[in-house]
Design a protein around this motif. Structure first.
Motif, PDB file in Angstrom:
ATOM      1  N   PRO A   1       0.821  -1.306  -0.035  1.00 20.13           N
ATOM      2  CA  PRO A   1      -0.021   0.052  -0.087  1.00 20.13           C
ATOM      3  C   PRO A   1       0.900   1.278   0.079  1.00 20.13           C
ATOM      4  O   PRO A   1       1.845   1.376   0.712  1.00 20.13           O
ATOM      5  N   LEU A   2       0.594   2.221  -0.821  1.00 23.05           N
ATOM      6  CA  LEU A   2       1.350   3.581  -0.813  1.00 23.05           C
ATOM      7  C   LEU A   2       0.723   4.466   0.051  1.00 23.05           C
ATOM      8  O   LEU A   2      -0.403   4.359   0.513  1.00 23.05           O
ATOM      9  N   PRO A   3       1.835   5.278   0.460  1.00 20.42           N
ATOM     10  CA  PRO A   3       1.152   6.410   1.565  1.00 20.42           C
ATOM     11  C   PRO A   3      -0.093   7.099   1.039  1.00 20.42           C
ATOM     12  O   PRO A   3      -0.055   7.378  -0.403  1.00 20.42           O
ATOM     13  N   PRO A   4      -1.033   7.617   1.793  1.00 21.17           N
ATOM     14  CA  PRO A   4      -2.070   8.726   1.148  1.00 21.17           C
ATOM     15  C   PRO A   4      -1.486   9.895   0.541  1.00 21.17           C
ATOM     16  O   PRO A   4      -0.245  10.358   0.816  1.00 21.17           O
ATOM     17  N   PHE A   5      -1.965  10.247  -0.663  1.00 24.64           N
ATOM     18  CA  PHE A   5      -1.594  11.269  -1.392  1.00 24.64           C
ATOM     19  C   PHE A   5      -2.737  12.303  -1.420  1.00 24.64           C
ATOM     20  O   PHE A   5      -3.719  12.226  -2.116  1.00 24.64           O
ATOM     21  N   ASN A   6      -2.601  13.563  -0.732  1.00 26.35           N
ATOM     22  CA  ASN A   6      -3.475  14.328  -0.338  1.00 26.35           C
ATOM     23  C   ASN A   6      -3.002  15.728  -1.091  1.00 26.35           C
ATOM     24  O   ASN A   6      -3.765  16.709  -1.060  1.00 26.35           O
ATOM     25  N   GLN A   7      -1.672  15.780  -1.422  1.00 25.26           N
ATOM     26  CA  GLN A   7      -1.113  17.177  -1.850  1.00 25.26           C
ATOM     27  C   GLN A   7      -1.902  17.743  -3.132  1.00 25.26           C
ATOM     28  O   GLN A   7      -2.129  19.147  -3.253  1.00 25.26           O
ATOM     29  N   ALA A   8      -2.330  16.981  -3.890  1.00 22.08           N
ATOM     30  CA  ALA A   8      -2.865  17.422  -5.342  1.00 22.08           C
ATOM     31  C   ALA A   8      -3.885  16.374  -6.072  1.00 22.08           C
ATOM     32  O   ALA A   8      -3.851  15.102  -5.217  1.00 22.08           O
ATOM     33  N   GLU A   9      -4.134  16.518  -7.238  1.00 23.57           N
ATOM     34  CA  GLU A   9      -4.798  15.785  -7.988  1.00 23.57           C
ATOM     35  C   GLU A   9      -4.036  14.811  -8.779  1.00 23.57           C
ATOM     36  O   GLU A   9      -3.608  15.224  -9.786  1.00 23.57           O
ATOM     37  N   ALA A  10      -3.845  13.674  -8.507  1.00 24.22           N
ATOM     38  CA  ALA A  10      -2.802  12.801  -9.445  1.00 24.22           C
ATOM     39  C   ALA A  10      -3.374  12.266 -10.729  1.00 24.22           C
ATOM     40  O   ALA A  10      -4.671  12.307 -10.955  1.00 24.22           O
ATOM     41  N   LEU A  11      -2.590  12.772 -11.796  1.00 19.08           N
ATOM     42  CA  LEU A  11      -2.933  12.572 -13.099  1.00 19.08           C
ATOM     43  C   LEU A  11      -3.082  11.041 -13.401  1.00 19.08           C
ATOM     44  O   LEU A  11      -2.369  10.161 -12.900  1.00 19.08           O
ATOM     45  N   ALA A  12      -4.019  10.638 -14.128  1.00 18.06           N
ATOM     46  CA  ALA A  12      -4.262   9.270 -14.581  1.00 18.06           C
ATOM     47  C   ALA A  12      -2.889   9.035 -15.317  1.00 18.06           C
ATOM     48  O   ALA A  12      -2.535   9.684 -16.297  1.00 18.06           O
ATOM     49  N   ASN A  13      -2.659   7.637 -15.083  1.00 17.32           N
ATOM     50  CA  ASN A  13      -1.368   7.212 -15.514  1.00 17.32           C
ATOM     51  C   ASN A  13      -0.004   7.960 -15.355  1.00 17.32           C
ATOM     52  O   ASN A  13       0.762   7.885 -16.292  1.00 17.32           O
ATOM     53  N   GLY A  14      -0.086   8.724 -14.597  1.00 15.66           N
ATOM     54  CA  GLY A  14       1.000   9.804 -14.087  1.00 15.66           C
ATOM     55  C   GLY A  14       2.214   9.125 -13.066  1.00 15.66           C
ATOM     56  O   GLY A  14       3.021   9.945 -12.838  1.00 15.66           O
ATOM     57  N   ASP A  15       2.147   7.947 -12.752  1.00 13.79           N
ATOM     58  CA  ASP A  15       3.037   7.402 -11.927  1.00 13.79           C
ATOM     59  C   ASP A  15       4.355   6.816 -12.761  1.00 13.79           C
ATOM     60  O   ASP A  15       3.981   6.114 -13.747  1.00 13.79           O
ATOM     61  N   ARG A  16       5.391   7.067 -12.197  1.00  9.81           N
ATOM     62  CA  ARG A  16       6.645   6.292 -12.813  1.00  9.81           C
ATOM     63  C   ARG A  16       7.500   5.694 -11.691  1.00  9.81           C
ATOM     64  O   ARG A  16       7.702   6.589 -10.820  1.00  9.81           O
ATOM     65  N   GLN A  17       7.983   4.451 -11.969  1.00  9.99           N
ATOM     66  CA  GLN A  17       8.806   3.846 -10.823  1.00  9.99           C
ATOM     67  C   GLN A  17      10.060   3.634 -11.465  1.00  9.99           C
ATOM     68  O   GLN A  17      10.373   2.823 -12.602  1.00  9.99           O
ATOM     69  N   PHE A  18      11.264   3.838 -10.777  1.00 14.68           N
ATOM     70  CA  PHE A  18      12.653   3.782 -11.163  1.00 14.68           C
ATOM     71  C   PHE A  18      13.153   2.878  -9.940  1.00 14.68           C
ATOM     72  O   PHE A  18      13.029   3.415  -8.851  1.00 14.68           O
ATOM     73  N   GLN A  19      13.436   1.836 -10.178  1.00 10.22           N
ATOM     74  CA  GLN A  19      14.287   0.858  -9.224  1.00 10.22           C
ATOM     75  C   GLN A  19      15.200   0.042  -9.954  1.00 10.22           C
ATOM     76  O   GLN A  19      15.632  -0.189 -11.094  1.00 10.22           O
ATOM     77  N   ALA A  20      16.332  -0.442  -8.934  1.00  7.38           N
ATOM     78  CA  ALA A  20      17.292  -1.343  -9.427  1.00  7.38           C
ATOM     79  C   ALA A  20      17.738  -2.280  -8.656  1.00  7.38           C
ATOM     80  O   ALA A  20      17.613  -2.376  -7.234  1.00  7.38           O
ATOM     81  N   VAL A  21      18.625  -3.476  -9.041  1.00  9.90           N
ATOM     82  CA  VAL A  21      19.258  -4.310  -8.290  1.00  9.90           C
ATOM     83  C   VAL A  21      20.897  -4.253  -8.607  1.00  9.90           C
ATOM     84  O   VAL A  21      21.037  -3.707  -9.643  1.00  9.90           O
ATOM     85  N   SER A  22      21.351  -4.380  -7.653  1.00  8.59           N
ATOM     86  CA  SER A  22      22.950  -4.516  -7.803  1.00  8.59           C
ATOM     87  C   SER A  22      23.559  -5.842  -7.852  1.00  8.59           C
ATOM     88  O   SER A  22      22.955  -6.859  -7.624  1.00  8.59           O
ATOM     89  N   GLN A  23      24.855  -5.850  -7.837  1.00  8.73           N
ATOM     90  CA  GLN A  23      25.416  -7.292  -7.921  1.00  8.73           C
ATOM     91  C   GLN A  23      25.212  -8.079  -6.570  1.00  8.73           C
ATOM     92  O   GLN A  23      25.354  -9.175  -6.617  1.00  8.73           O
TER      93      GLN A  23
END
Length: 659
Positions: free
Chosen positions: A170-192
């Protein structure tokens, strides 16, 4: 196909036949209905290979693994990277640095039939200490410079870029503004090490995220998920040519595009209700979110070849096509969202991620809120009833002219200092031969592009005349919607109109004079003084794309005052960090203002464009400098010089930036 019973008997040399041994064989040539899930990857200790793993598919005998530089939605003629894998893991030894790959799997039946279903894609880019770019197919990207990921030259990362990712937690509540549809981007990585890379980057990386075409980019905010909170990203830059937002980040995390909670009647979210909001409604006028469903419904029962509305190509339009269109029309994630709310349905108190309306309980109202979030939205549907009609126009008209205070934008952009060349003219004319007390004024225009809507404001001396009526001219051939906002002060009149025609723009009117509006006034006193008191305070014209059409304007009355060329002192001075530079023009001129530091080095050039003769003193007319250089960086305190070039005339003054 189907069940087959195999019987085997033995015959000796004397011709004796043994009792048969029977075996049931099932031959199934149908493809597996499913594909593997949970495709993931780890990086080898050397950082040169990728080990892929996935969860076994109960319907699979073996697997085909695919790799491409583009998303894999169907395999078609794409050859597998490897065929008939029996294990649920594979090591890819041939991986190029800084190359984005997409991996996907299909299941293969015991009969060797490959599934038509393709697994979810895994997006991976191997990044070394030398840097590189990881990207997604929609243009989202993150660029690492040399030594950005770590000071350790041996460290490598397998970076994943996800568009509208589904969160496992579950993501933290987002009350700061109105999220745009399909507006999320996730950047993540694994190392050696095989672990997720959660460290801070050694140097900032640059992120670029596309923004929706119908959003005003200056109103979009970017938020980053940091630990358990959403923090606003500062220093976001707009690249309108690429239609992207760009910013720096010191971590790999989830980012969200959002817009301020705006009033429904401010659809372009620029904190004021004006002609551009009216154009937004007019562009959708007559549309409905149910148009596609109705197009199928109107053809229910029809049969034949190549039928419009026969989405599954079975030769008939029936309920299956209606269901298919509903899935296309309403966001595919609606069932996931409703299911997510259902997991907490009935709960009260505590931290509940699905208490969407914040009333302390998860109930039917939260289900409705979840469904509304996924409902398709037309920009012009102000009252959100699914239709764009006269009620939406009425809401704009009621609130026309209102302005709202919003939070300061995180976008690094200044008020418009670069203006387009004028695309025509507007003029306020009166019939000089008409000497009666009731006078008709015409607001005429000639434009080099298509007009979609306009608004203008007249000022006048109420002791000398009254404005009796304003009505549309012939600009929109009877397809216009015009009105006079009611909230005007004494001595002011405003009018706005928009073209509601759903036909293609009428290019035949380009470069032809047309009447925008007729203004009827009643003169109370001296005729010349009354007409001289009329001022054309504001004329705003919009094209069909909601972009302002710059024009030169003239107005009724005596000859305009002759202005002298001059460059005035900036204000405030000293300043921090922004200032306005006033000037006067004696004739229409191309205006440029160059700003230099005390060493004479050019810091910033403001290309104002062609300006008509007149005074440019007020903040909404003077040139604006935000205290930044051409790279968008804040300059240091000190003495600066600004030089104006207007045609062949130049002048220079000094200003002081004090922090």
């Amino acid at each position: 196909m189907g069940e087959n019973r195999l019987a085997v008997s033995a015959i000796d040399l004397a011709g004796n036949v043994s009792r048969p041994q029977e075996q049931l064989l099932i031959v199934d040539r149908s493809p597996p209905p499913t594909a593997p899930i949970q495709l993931a990857a780890t990086l080898s200790s050397a950082g040169t290979e990728l080990e892929l793993q996935w969860q076994a598919d109960a319907n699979a005998h073996t697997y085909h693994l695919y790799r491409s530089t583009q998303p894999i939605t169907e395999v078609g003629s794409l050859p597998p990277l490897v065929r008939n894998l029996t294990d649920t893991r594979f090591v890819d030894f041939e991986v190029n640095l800084a190359q984005t790959y997409y991996y996907a799997l299909t299941s293969v039946s015991p009969a060797g039939v490959e599934s038509l279903v393709v697994s979810e894609n895994l997006n991976l880019t191997m990044i070394s200490a030398r840097g590189g770019t990881a990207a997604a197919d929609d243009g989202t990207r993150i660029t690492f410079g040399p030594a950005s990921i770590s000071a350790d030259p041996t460290l490598r990362l397998a970076v994943t870029v996800e568009v509208t990712p589904i969160s496992e937690q579950p993501l933290p509540p987002f009350n700061q503004a109105e999220a745009l549809a399909n507006g999320d981007r996730q950047f993540q990585a694994v190392s050696q090490s095989g672990l997720s890379f959660t460290e801070m980057l050694s140097q900032m990386a640059t992120v670029a995220i596309p923004y929706p075409a119908r959003e005003t980019p200056e109103s979009i905010r970017v938020y980053a998920l940091v630990e358990d909170d959403w923090l606003k990203v500062e220093g976001v830059r707009i690249n309108k040519n690429q239609q992207k937002l760009k910013f720096k980040t010191d971590r790999l995390t989830r980012f969200r595009l959002a817009v301020p909670q705006s009033k429904p009647w401010d659809p372009n979210r620029d904190s004021q209700v004006d002609i551009f909001d009216l154009v937004a409604v007019a562009n959708d006028f007559g549309k409905s979110i149910y148009d596609n469903l109705n197009s199928v419904g109107n053809r229910l029962g029809q049969t034949g070849v190549s039928l419009e509305g026969d989405l599954n190509d079975d030769g008939k339009v029936n309920i299956l096509d209606l269901v298919a269109m509903a899935k296309q029309t309403f966001h595919r994630g609606i069932y996931d969202d409703l299911g997510e709310v259902g997991t907490e349905f009935g709960q009260t108190g505590g931290l509940m991620s699905n208490d969407l309306n914040g009333d302390g309980q998860v109930d039917i109202f939260d289900l409705v809120s979840a469904a509304r979030k996924r409902k398709p939205k037309l920009i012009g549907d102000i009252n959100e009833d699914g239709y764009v009609d006269v009620f939406d126009l009425a809401l704009i008209a009621i609130h026309f002219g209102e302005k709202y205070e919003l939070d300061q934008p995180a976008i690094a952009t200044a008020p418009a200092i670069v203006q387009r060349q004028p695309q025509g003219w507007v003029a306020l004319n009166c019939d000089s031969a008409d000497k009666s007390a009731m006078v008709s004024l015409s607001l005429t225009a000639q434009l080099a592009e298509v007009l979609k809507g306009y608004q203008f404001t007249l000022s006048y001396d109420p002791a000398l005349l009254s404005v009796l009526q304003i009505q549309e001219g012939d600009a929109f051939d009877g397809d216009g919607f015009g009105f006079e906002p009611q909230s005007m002060g004494t001595g002011q009149a405003k009018f706005a109109a928009v073209n509601l025609s759903r036909l293609e723009p009428d290019v035949s009117r380009i470069d032809r004079e047309m009447v925008l509006a007729e203004v009827i006034v009643q003169i109370h006193g001296d005729r010349e003084q009354a007409l001289s008191s009329i001022g054309l305070e504001e004329v705003v014209l919009s094209n069909p794309q909601g972009i302002r059409i710059p024009v030169l304007s003239q107005q009724a009355g005596p000859e305009p005052e002759v202005h002298q060329f001059a460059l005035a002192q900036n204000y405030p001075n000293p300043f921090n960090p922004e200032t306005w530079i006033p000037y006067h023009l004696s004739v229409d001129s191309q205006v440029k203002i160059s700003i230099y530091d005390s060493a004479g080095k050019l810091v910033r050039r403001l290309d104002i464009g062609l300006q008509p003769a007149g005074d440019y003193q007020s903040q909404n007319r003077a040139a604006y400098w935000d205290g930044k250089n051409t790279l968008g960086e804040q300059v240091a305190s000190g003495v600066y010089f600004y030089t104006i070039q207007a045609g062949e005339l130049t002048d220079t003054r000094k200003m002081l930036l004090m922090k």
